[in-house]
Design a protein around this motif. Structure first.
Motif, PDB file in Angstrom:
ATOM      1  N   LYS A 604      42.359 124.879  47.462  1.00 11.00           N
ATOM      2  CA  LYS A 604      43.699 124.820  48.055  1.00 11.00           C
ATOM      3  C   LYS A 604      44.256 123.408  47.921  1.00 11.00           C
ATOM      4  CE  LYS A 604      46.991 126.234  51.143  1.00 11.00           C
ATOM      5  NZ  LYS A 604      47.807 125.074  51.372  1.00 11.00           N
ATOM      6  N   ASP A 608      47.509 122.048  45.917  1.00 14.70           N
ATOM      7  CA  ASP A 608      48.518 121.220  46.598  1.00 14.70           C
ATOM      8  C   ASP A 608      48.787 119.939  45.810  1.00 14.70           C
ATOM      9  OD1 ASP A 608      48.965 122.960  48.660  1.00 14.70           O
ATOM     10  OD2 ASP A 608      47.620 121.969  50.090  1.00 14.70           O
ATOM     11  N   TYR A 612      52.362 118.731  44.085  1.00 16.13           N
ATOM     12  CA  TYR A 612      53.073 117.483  44.372  1.00 16.13           C
ATOM     13  C   TYR A 612      53.171 116.590  43.138  1.00 16.13           C
ATOM     14  CZ  TYR A 612      53.388 118.371  49.369  1.00 16.13           C
ATOM     15  OH  TYR A 612      53.706 118.895  50.595  1.00 16.13           O
ATOM     16  N   THR A 692      49.010 113.308  48.562  1.00 19.53           N
ATOM     17  CA  THR A 692      49.109 114.722  48.921  1.00 19.53           C
ATOM     18  C   THR A 692      48.777 114.936  50.392  1.00 19.53           C
ATOM     19  OG1 THR A 692      48.529 115.304  46.660  1.00 19.53           O
ATOM     20  CG2 THR A 692      48.283 117.026  48.313  1.00 19.53           C
ATOM     21  N   ILE A 696      51.090 116.736  53.105  1.00 16.21           N
ATOM     22  CA  ILE A 696      50.642 117.935  53.834  1.00 16.21           C
ATOM     23  C   ILE A 696      50.739 117.698  55.335  1.00 16.21           C
ATOM     24  CG2 ILE A 696      48.663 119.425  54.340  1.00 16.21           C
ATOM     25  CD1 ILE A 696      47.686 118.929  51.468  1.00 16.21           C
TER      26      ILE A 696
END
Ligand SMILES: [Zn+2]
Length: 1002
Positions: A604, A608, A612, A692, A696
């Motif tokens: 995951k 992500d 980005y 990232t 997040i």
């Protein structure tokens, strides 16, 4: 550039859950005659006509002769038709226009329902209905897939805005705005009201409060800094009389602008609008001030506090907002505005020099830039979140210095040229959607006085002028040399939340002490009368008058599509033919059953990072962005979950990568997708990983301040295997994973890099992969011929499935947040409670929404939103921005009993109207290519076209007879609910016996 056009709308609306109508296919130019300029049609005069290539629409602008009311017709072959009416309304922080927006849809003379909007949504054939307040306008859009129903709905909306019951009934203001509440003489006095609660939730978020503060600071001498949604303390100063004054001033045809969209006979609409509404008015002059904010002598600096609970960690949790108010958009023109839009979009890229310098500065954890065009002078915000409040000036210096560099050195503008390609994609896919078109035309009329403006065409104009440094000079003129600028800091203050609550409580108890016994008795009676009034439901006759079509008139057609299965080079390909040229939609699915729980979190995170932006083996981050913008349209990668059985007791995760590609470019697109998925530069983890994580976390913070989605995942994870996966990867578990990963990246980056590489190799291989393809047959052949290019590079190794037990929330759980409003989710499994998995449940929940939950929890209880639904094997109910979750829990628990009591009053005709409203939201087409892909995705998830038809038939077969059975089912479900309550620390503490587990969200 995914965010190619950043059209930012800061608006508040009547209902929050309304799903925006997905885009419908515009098949071809319809055969219809465009009138001549000067023609007179039903009291309107044709002012201007044009043809819009991108949406294949004829546009006709008309003006009503006697009132100057304006009307834009956007005629094309879209069968999802729309109508809207808009008034120009100046912003006011008491939320006057926002409360009016809610109130006029509380019933009208011709349609005296108790609350038009919910009766419309739940019992008529519409696909979208809402109302929205922007800084300078209030608009009312409605859409339907039936022309007859749209004509009727337009009549309902027009009567609502021109003859609303709010003019004679103060109770509607008290319900939608605010009121004092006193249950009995001994009870404490209270405030309640839907908008009051809605806005407390809105401003429960430090970032949106910071933006509101910044606007106030930069527009210190004009009304443009007012928060048109309202500020809670100021809402409480608004009187009913003031509300009516505002209505009388602005709700007049001379101040209105209407749009009619889609495949419609416009003459019939014009006739009705003229005869039934406009003809009774005469022209009126309505002056709305459009004052420009003057330049400041020096930088305006302001600090504000934001309330958080006692004991909250406030270190480096401030928001710094540097805001520029640029030239009035009328002066700047659309070309100037689009230059600014593109310049800001380029600076906002993760790879821009400005963004990189921000991250290096360590002033804050994450950064955001936004451009807002809903004020007359658009604003550009540079926002630092989770910032050190003492570094505000450093932030200002850094932004100015980097913009200066950008002007001197020049921006990397290749992306602007690539982004032109997305127009070709949009044309091939078929774009244009009713809601979007209604909205944009209204906004352009409001801020530009020109609803026909074709803003997309300016990208081309600007792209041709990039060598003349247009973007750089825009930055110089509108930002660097701009003296209308403010630097604001919004700082959290621990304990202020309790202090504010206490002050409000004090104010109320003082107010009560000052009341005479007679005053108190009168207020108790008033509260009781209000509740009695609220309990009256809309008569069947009135409900019937809202409908122009009945269930028997509606047929939902589903095109039968053949699905072909091939194995190409060891990879399974499922394809279906779509009747389109050139364009195709491709989805690569990777089964993730072979990953352990921890590996799943790592994957995951890898996805992500890719999303980005990262360098790859063959491309720099900027090249990746350019190539994806040019070659692929709408590329998305996400991990989802698929149930293994109907009862959803088992499920597995998959990775989905979806994009559109032109048929002559498959080779290039496969090469690009391979480079991104398998060759992204994990070795640069300290750059990409940290960046990232910051993004997040910023995203989680937004979720924590409006945690309804988070609560739904958690609630469902108690009973659903599918949602256990979704919750694990999108909820608190992933947040915790990210926190510890951040430390690992610092302490042992090599270990993280190794893990990511191993997992990537495990996931992207042939046995895990399945390809879904929609396109024409010639293109399919080309695709099959190219597939080995990609497949050959993948390994053929297969790994065994992993077994694990995902975390499950407590049955009765509380989450603590820093907001005065509350959220509630309750859930139960159907099969575990011996309730059949039937789609009839959806009809029952719609009835409950309209007759029990909305009246009791929203209209009486004051919660901004509430909804119940049956989803697969689950029964789910949620409330948001609630002020009394205990009341909500009690109402929800009574649903079985309630169903029994309404049986004598229900008729099959009434039930059919609920069924019809559900059919209204089933989109008949989202375009040929998208429809084809949906069939493939359904098939992958185990749902056939016949299953869909059976589902609709089952919904359609619901009768009053089913209610008795469902009353029993509801009682069983209510006895075995799991729930999640989200509220402030003091509310949770007061009710701590209700919870098995309490988790703090900050
Ligand atoms: Zn609202």
């Amino acid at each position: 550039m995914k965010k190619r056009i950043i059209v930012l709308f800061t608006s508040v609306c009547l209902i929050f859950t309304a799903v925006l109508g997905s885009s419908s296919m515009v098949l071809a130019q319809s055969t219809f005659e465009v009138p001549q300029i000067g023609d007179k049609i039903s009291g309107f005069i044709v002012k201007e006509t044009t043809y819009d290539q991108s949406t294949k629409s004829d546009k006709i602008l008309l003006e009503h002769e006697n009132t100057s009311a304006k009307m834009l017709i956007i005629n094309n072959s879209d069968i999802n038709r729309g109508f809207s009416i808009k008034f120009n309304t100046p912003p006011d922080s008491r939320g006057t226009n926002h409360i009016l927006e809610h109130s006029v849809l509380g019933g009208s003379e011709k349609y005296p329902t108790k609350n038009s909007i919910f009766d419309i949504i739940n019992t008529t054939y519409v696909s979208f209905a809402n109302a929205l307040t922007y800084p300078n306008m209030t608009m009312y859009p409605i859409c339907s897939q039936s022309e007859k129903q749209l004509l009727k709905s337009a009549d309902v909306y027009l009567d609502a805005v021109f003859n609303p019951l709010i003019l004679s009934d103060e109770r509607i203001f008290e319900r939608e705005g605010w009121r004092y509440e006193l249950a009995d003489e001994a009870s404490p006095l209270n405030f309640n009201g839907i908008v009051y609660n809605e806005i407390q939730g809105n401003l429960g978020n430090i970032t949106s409060t910071a933006v509101s503060n910044a606007n106030r600071a930069v527009f210190s001498d004009t009304d443009q800094g007012n928060n048109s949604g309202g500020i809670p303390s100021e809402i409480l100063t608004l009187s009913y009389e003031d509300l009516l004054d505002t209505y009388n001033e602005y709700y007049h045809p001379s101040n209105c602008f209407m749009v009619l969209y889609g495949d419609v006979d416009y003459v019939e609409f014009l006739d009705m609008i003229d005869k039934d509404y406009l003809s009774s008015f005469t022209k009126k002059t309505i002056d709305i001030e459009r004052k420009t904010q003057g330049q400041f002598d020096k930088l305006v600096e302001k600090t504000y506090t934001f309330p958080v609970a006692e004991g909250t960690d406030t270190k480096n949790k401030s928001v710094i907002d540097l805001v520029f108010a640029v030239d009035d958009i009328k002066e700047m023109g659309m070309e100037g505005y689009m230059s600014l839009n593109l310049a800001v979009a380029l600076m906002n890229l993760e790879s821009s020099d400005l963004k990189k310098a921000m991250i290096e500065s360590q002033i804050a954890e994450s950064y955001l830039m936004q451009l807002d065009l809903t004020t007359f002078q658009p604003t550009v915000h540079f926002i630092a979140m989770n910032a050190n409040p003492n570094k505000a000036k450093d932030f200002y210096d850094l932004v100015m210095a980097k913009m200066n560099d950008a002007v001197k050195k020049g921006l990397d503008t290749n992306l602007v040229k690539s982004s032109l390609r997305s127009m070709e994609f949009e044309e091939a896919i078929g774009s244009g959607s009713a809601v979007n078109e209604l909205l944009l035309s209204s906004l352009f009329d409001n801020i530009l006085d020109n609803p026909m403006e074709d803003y997309l065409s300016y990208i081309k104009i600007i792209a041709d002028k990039l060598d003349e440094k247009v973007l750089e000079s825009t930055i110089k003129e509108q930002l660097l040399n701009n003296k209308t600028v403010a630097l604001t800091v919004t700082e959290p203050e621990a304990g202020l939340l309790e202090k504010n609550q206490m002050a409000l409580y004090q104010k109320l108890s003082e107010k009560k002490s000052s009341m005479s016994k007679a005053d108190i008795e009168a207020l108790v009676k008033k509260s009781a009368d209000f509740n009695a009034w609220n309990n009256e439901s809309t008569s069947e006759e009135v409900l019937k008058s809202l409908r122009a079509v009945e269930l028997k008139d509606i047929s939902i057609e589903m095109k039968n599509r053949e699905i072909n299965e091939d194995t190409i080079d060891g990879v399974k390909l499922m394809s279906t033919i779509a009747d389109v040229d050139e364009i195709s939609n491709i989805q690569l699915n990777f089964d993730l059953s072979c990953l352990t729980m921890e590996e799943l979190s790592y994957l995951k995170f890898y996805i992500d990072m890719i999303n980005y932006g990262m360098d790859t083996k063959n491309r720099t981050e900027m090249q990746v962005m350019n190539d994806t913008t040019y070659l692929l349209y709408g590329m998305s990668s996400a991990i989802e979950a698929v149930s293994d059985n109907e009862e959803d007791t088992d499920a597995h995760p998959i990775l989905k990568v979806n994009y559109y590609s032109f048929k002559d470019e498959y080779r290039k697109t496969f090469d690009l997708v391979y480079d991104i998925l398998l060759q992204s530069d994990i070795d640069k983890i300290s750059t990409y990983g940290k960046r990232t994580i910051a993004n997040i976390k910023a995203n989680y913070e937004l979720q924590f301040s409006e945690p309804i989605g988070l609560a739904q995942y958690r609630g469902l994870a108690y009973t659903s295997a599918k949602y256990q996966i979704i919750n694990y990867l999108n909820g608190l578990d992933y947040y915790n994973f990210i926190e510890s990963l951040g430390n690992k990246i610092t302490s042992n980056p090599a270990d993280v890099i190794f893990n990511l590489k191993v997992i990537r190799a495990k996931v992207f291989n042939k046995p895990n992969m399945q390809v879904l393809y929609a396109g024409d047959s010639e293109a399919l052949d080309k695709f099959k011929a190219t597939m080995p290019d990609f497949a050959d590079k993948l390994s053929g190794l297969s790994f065994s499935d992993k077994e694990y037990i995902l975390p499950r929330p407590a049955k009765r759980e509380a989450l603590i947040i820093n907001s005065p409003v509350q959220y509630l989710v309750v859930n139960a499994s159907l099969t575990e409670n011996e309730v059949p998995m039937s789609h009839k449940g959806i009809v029952i929940s719609t009835v409950l929404n309209n007759l029990l939950l909305t009246p009791e929890i929203r209209l009486r209880g004051g919660a901004y939103g509430v909804g119940a639904t049956f989803m697969d094997n689950n029964y789910l109910v949620y409330t948001y921005r609630d002020s009394n979750f205990m009341n909500s829990l009690n109402v929800i628990a009574a649903s079985g009993e309630f169903l029994n009591t309404i049986i004598p009053y229900m008729t099959d005709e009434m039930v059919e109207s609920y069924v019809m409203s559900l059919f209204g939201s089933v989109n008949q087409s989202s375009g040929e290519i998208n429809d084809a892909m949906e069939v493939l995705i359904d098939n992958y998830n185990g749902t056939s076209i016949q299953d869909r038809i059976d589902m609709l038939e089952e919904i359609k077969s619901t009768r009053v007879l089913d209610f008795g059975e469902y009353a029993n089912y509801m009682t069983k479900l209510n006895e075995n609910l799991n729930y999640i309550v989200i509220a402030s620390p003091s509310e949770i503490e007061k009710n701590k016996d209700l919870f098995d587990d309490v988790i703090s969200l900050d």
